[in-house]
Write a protein that holds these residues in place. Structure first.
Motif, PDB file in Angstrom:
ATOM      1  N   LEU A 114       0.872  -1.173   0.000  1.00 33.80           N
ATOM      2  CA  LEU A 114       0.000   0.000   0.000  1.00 33.80           C
ATOM      3  C   LEU A 114       0.908   1.222   0.000  1.00 33.80           C
ATOM      4  O   LEU A 114       1.060   1.898   0.998  1.00 33.80           O
ATOM      5  CB  LEU A 114      -0.904  -0.008   1.243  1.00 33.80           C
ATOM      6  N   ALA A 115       1.517   1.474  -1.140  1.00 36.47           N
ATOM      7  CA  ALA A 115       2.547   2.516  -1.196  1.00 36.47           C
ATOM      8  C   ALA A 115       2.144   3.732  -2.005  1.00 36.47           C
ATOM      9  O   ALA A 115       2.876   4.712  -2.035  1.00 36.47           O
ATOM     10  CB  ALA A 115       3.839   1.915  -1.775  1.00 36.47           C
ATOM     11  N   LYS A 116       1.002   3.685  -2.655  1.00 36.19           N
ATOM     12  CA  LYS A 116       0.635   4.769  -3.557  1.00 36.19           C
ATOM     13  C   LYS A 116      -0.684   5.403  -3.124  1.00 36.19           C
ATOM     14  O   LYS A 116      -1.691   4.726  -2.988  1.00 36.19           O
ATOM     15  CB  LYS A 116       0.517   4.224  -4.982  1.00 36.19           C
ATOM     16  N   ALA A 117      -0.651   6.712  -2.908  1.00 36.32           N
ATOM     17  CA  ALA A 117      -1.863   7.453  -2.556  1.00 36.32           C
ATOM     18  C   ALA A 117      -2.730   7.605  -3.808  1.00 36.32           C
ATOM     19  O   ALA A 117      -2.216   7.506  -4.922  1.00 36.32           O
ATOM     20  CB  ALA A 117      -1.484   8.824  -1.998  1.00 36.32           C
ATOM     21  N   PRO A 118      -3.994   7.843  -3.676  1.00 37.86           N
ATOM     22  CA  PRO A 118      -4.694   8.100  -2.424  1.00 37.86           C
ATOM     23  C   PRO A 118      -4.996   6.801  -1.673  1.00 37.86           C
ATOM     24  O   PRO A 118      -5.039   5.727  -2.248  1.00 37.86           O
ATOM     25  CB  PRO A 118      -5.983   8.791  -2.877  1.00 37.86           C
ATOM     26  N   TYR A 119      -5.194   6.958  -0.372  1.00 40.10           N
ATOM     27  CA  TYR A 119      -5.550   5.858   0.502  1.00 40.10           C
ATOM     28  C   TYR A 119      -7.030   5.978   0.843  1.00 40.10           C
ATOM     29  O   TYR A 119      -7.544   7.067   1.039  1.00 40.10           O
ATOM     30  CB  TYR A 119      -4.715   5.904   1.788  1.00 40.10           C
ATOM     31  N   TYR A 120      -7.704   4.853   0.921  1.00 33.47           N
ATOM     32  CA  TYR A 120      -9.133   4.822   1.206  1.00 33.47           C
ATOM     33  C   TYR A 120      -9.406   3.944   2.418  1.00 33.47           C
ATOM     34  O   TYR A 120      -8.708   2.958   2.653  1.00 33.47           O
ATOM     35  CB  TYR A 120      -9.914   4.245   0.021  1.00 33.47           C
ATOM     36  N   ALA A 121     -10.435   4.302   3.156  1.00 34.80           N
ATOM     37  CA  ALA A 121     -10.892   3.476   4.273  1.00 34.80           C
ATOM     38  C   ALA A 121     -12.409   3.352   4.176  1.00 34.80           C
ATOM     39  O   ALA A 121     -13.094   4.333   3.872  1.00 34.80           O
ATOM     40  CB  ALA A 121     -10.514   4.112   5.614  1.00 34.80           C
ATOM     41  N   VAL A 122     -12.899   2.159   4.414  1.00 36.32           N
ATOM     42  CA  VAL A 122     -14.326   1.894   4.381  1.00 36.32           C
ATOM     43  C   VAL A 122     -14.667   1.046   5.596  1.00 36.32           C
ATOM     44  O   VAL A 122     -14.006   0.038   5.859  1.00 36.32           O
ATOM     45  CB  VAL A 122     -14.724   1.122   3.097  1.00 36.32           C
ATOM     46  N   GLU A 123     -15.675   1.462   6.335  1.00 38.44           N
ATOM     47  CA  GLU A 123     -16.133   0.668   7.467  1.00 38.44           C
ATOM     48  C   GLU A 123     -16.956  -0.495   6.940  1.00 38.44           C
ATOM     49  O   GLU A 123     -17.835  -0.321   6.098  1.00 38.44           O
ATOM     50  CB  GLU A 123     -16.999   1.515   8.405  1.00 38.44           C
ATOM     51  N   ILE A 124     -16.642  -1.687   7.421  1.00 38.37           N
ATOM     52  CA  ILE A 124     -17.388  -2.880   7.028  1.00 38.37           C
ATOM     53  C   ILE A 124     -18.048  -3.443   8.278  1.00 38.37           C
ATOM     54  O   ILE A 124     -17.381  -3.692   9.278  1.00 38.37           O
ATOM     55  CB  ILE A 124     -16.462  -3.927   6.379  1.00 38.37           C
ATOM     56  N   ARG A 125     -19.350  -3.631   8.209  1.00 36.95           N
ATOM     57  CA  ARG A 125     -20.108  -4.179   9.332  1.00 36.95           C
ATOM     58  C   ARG A 125     -20.711  -5.516   8.943  1.00 36.95           C
ATOM     59  O   ARG A 125     -20.776  -5.855   7.770  1.00 36.95           O
ATOM     60  CB  ARG A 125     -21.236  -3.221   9.714  1.00 36.95           C
ATOM     61  N   MET A 126     -21.179  -6.223   9.940  1.00 35.12           N
ATOM     62  CA  MET A 126     -21.846  -7.495   9.687  1.00 35.12           C
ATOM     63  C   MET A 126     -23.042  -7.261   8.777  1.00 35.12           C
ATOM     64  O   MET A 126     -23.708  -6.239   8.856  1.00 35.12           O
ATOM     65  CB  MET A 126     -22.333  -8.122  10.995  1.00 35.12           C
ATOM     66  N   GLY A 127     -23.302  -8.202   7.923  1.00 29.81           N
ATOM     67  CA  GLY A 127     -24.446  -8.093   7.028  1.00 29.81           C
ATOM     68  C   GLY A 127     -24.928  -9.468   6.637  1.00 29.81           C
ATOM     69  O   GLY A 127     -24.478 -10.474   7.174  1.00 29.81           O
ATOM     70  N   ALA A 128     -25.824  -9.491   5.722  1.00 24.80           N
ATOM     71  CA  ALA A 128     -26.369 -10.751   5.240  1.00 24.80           C
ATOM     72  C   ALA A 128     -25.728 -11.081   3.907  1.00 24.80           C
ATOM     73  O   ALA A 128     -25.415 -10.198   3.115  1.00 24.80           O
ATOM     74  CB  ALA A 128     -27.879 -10.639   5.082  1.00 24.80           C
ATOM     75  N   LEU A 129     -25.545 -12.347   3.669  1.00 27.45           N
ATOM     76  CA  LEU A 129     -24.993 -12.791   2.409  1.00 27.45           C
ATOM     77  C   LEU A 129     -26.129 -13.118   1.468  1.00 27.45           C
ATOM     78  O   LEU A 129     -27.023 -13.877   1.800  1.00 27.45           O
ATOM     79  CB  LEU A 129     -24.121 -14.032   2.629  1.00 27.45           C
ATOM     80  N   GLY A 130     -26.112 -12.537   0.300  1.00 31.78           N
ATOM     81  CA  GLY A 130     -27.138 -12.827  -0.683  1.00 31.78           C
ATOM     82  C   GLY A 130     -26.589 -12.609  -2.070  1.00 31.78           C
ATOM     83  O   GLY A 130     -26.678 -11.517  -2.605  1.00 31.78           O
ATOM     84  N   THR A 131     -25.983 -13.641  -2.654  1.00 32.56           N
ATOM     85  CA  THR A 131     -25.336 -13.466  -3.948  1.00 32.56           C
ATOM     86  C   THR A 131     -26.196 -13.932  -5.110  1.00 32.56           C
ATOM     87  O   THR A 131     -25.772 -13.861  -6.239  1.00 32.56           O
ATOM     88  CB  THR A 131     -24.000 -14.230  -3.978  1.00 32.56           C
ATOM     89  N   ASN A 132     -27.387 -14.434  -4.846  1.00 33.95           N
ATOM     90  CA  ASN A 132     -28.252 -14.887  -5.931  1.00 33.95           C
ATOM     91  C   ASN A 132     -29.352 -13.873  -6.175  1.00 33.95           C
ATOM     92  O   ASN A 132     -29.917 -13.324  -5.253  1.00 33.95           O
ATOM     93  CB  ASN A 132     -28.876 -16.243  -5.597  1.00 33.95           C
ATOM     94  N   GLY A 133     -29.666 -13.666  -7.442  1.00 34.96           N
ATOM     95  CA  GLY A 133     -30.744 -12.746  -7.778  1.00 34.96           C
ATOM     96  C   GLY A 133     -30.269 -11.318  -7.811  1.00 34.96           C
ATOM     97  O   GLY A 133     -29.082 -11.027  -7.810  1.00 34.96           O
ATOM     98  N   GLY A 134     -31.212 -10.424  -7.853  1.00 39.46           N
ATOM     99  CA  GLY A 134     -30.893  -9.009  -7.912  1.00 39.46           C
ATOM    100  C   GLY A 134     -31.009  -8.472  -9.318  1.00 39.46           C
ATOM    101  O   GLY A 134     -31.125  -9.211 -10.291  1.00 39.46           O
ATOM    102  N   ALA A 135     -30.998  -7.162  -9.392  1.00 42.37           N
ATOM    103  CA  ALA A 135     -31.164  -6.492 -10.680  1.00 42.37           C
ATOM    104  C   ALA A 135     -29.942  -6.695 -11.570  1.00 42.37           C
ATOM    105  O   ALA A 135     -28.810  -6.663 -11.106  1.00 42.37           O
ATOM    106  CB  ALA A 135     -31.382  -5.001 -10.448  1.00 42.37           C
TER     107      ALA A 135
END
Length: 149
Positions: A67-88
């Protein structure tokens, strides 16, 4: 909570962590990535890890990079539900498609609310995070372009 910055110290301030700890953690990670030996989390140790990594790189390098090249990003990840089937159905530009395969003006999608970019393949734990972040980024930029014209 999240942020973006050209400086790790500034990113740390944005996300509420110690401004000394984030650069130190990134430095440690970079050293381990350079050695292709993730002692903290074991990335790249198994064939499974390497199979789902960057196949242009060999061995543990498929899952490790500095991780040597800017820009650096941070994203908060919280518990969620898994649902990889279906969707638009979604275009590569994160546009939601109608039943005729045409984009619906101003409607974008990301994450588990869209049809999985990997089709019916589930890569394993965390396999939806990369596509969710990527499509979220694409959708956000596309929506911002619509607002700013």
């Amino acid at each position: 909570m999240g942020g973006a910055s050209d400086s790790l110290e500034e990113l740390a301030a944005q996300i509420g962590v110690d401004a000394k700890n984030l650069p130190a953690t990134v430095n440690r990670f970079n050293k381990l990535a350079e050695q292709l030996d993730d002692q903290d989390f074991g990335r790249g140790k198994t064939d499974y890890d390497r199979f789902y990594g960057d196949r242009s790189r060999e061995g543990a390098g498929a899952t490790l990079g500095d991780l040597a090249k800017a820009p650096y990003y941070a994203v908060e990840i919280r518990m969620g539900a898994l649902g990889t089937n279906g969707g638009a159905k979604t275009s590569a530009q994160a546009q939601i498609m109608d039943v005729d395969g045409e984009p619906i003006a101003g409607l974008f999608g990301a994450g588990n609310v869209i049809s999985a970019p990997t089709g019916s393949v589930y890569a394993g734990a965390g396999g939806t995070l990369g596509p969710a972040l990527t499509f979220g980024y694409i959708a956000g930029r596309a929506a911002a372009r619509r607002v700013n014209r």
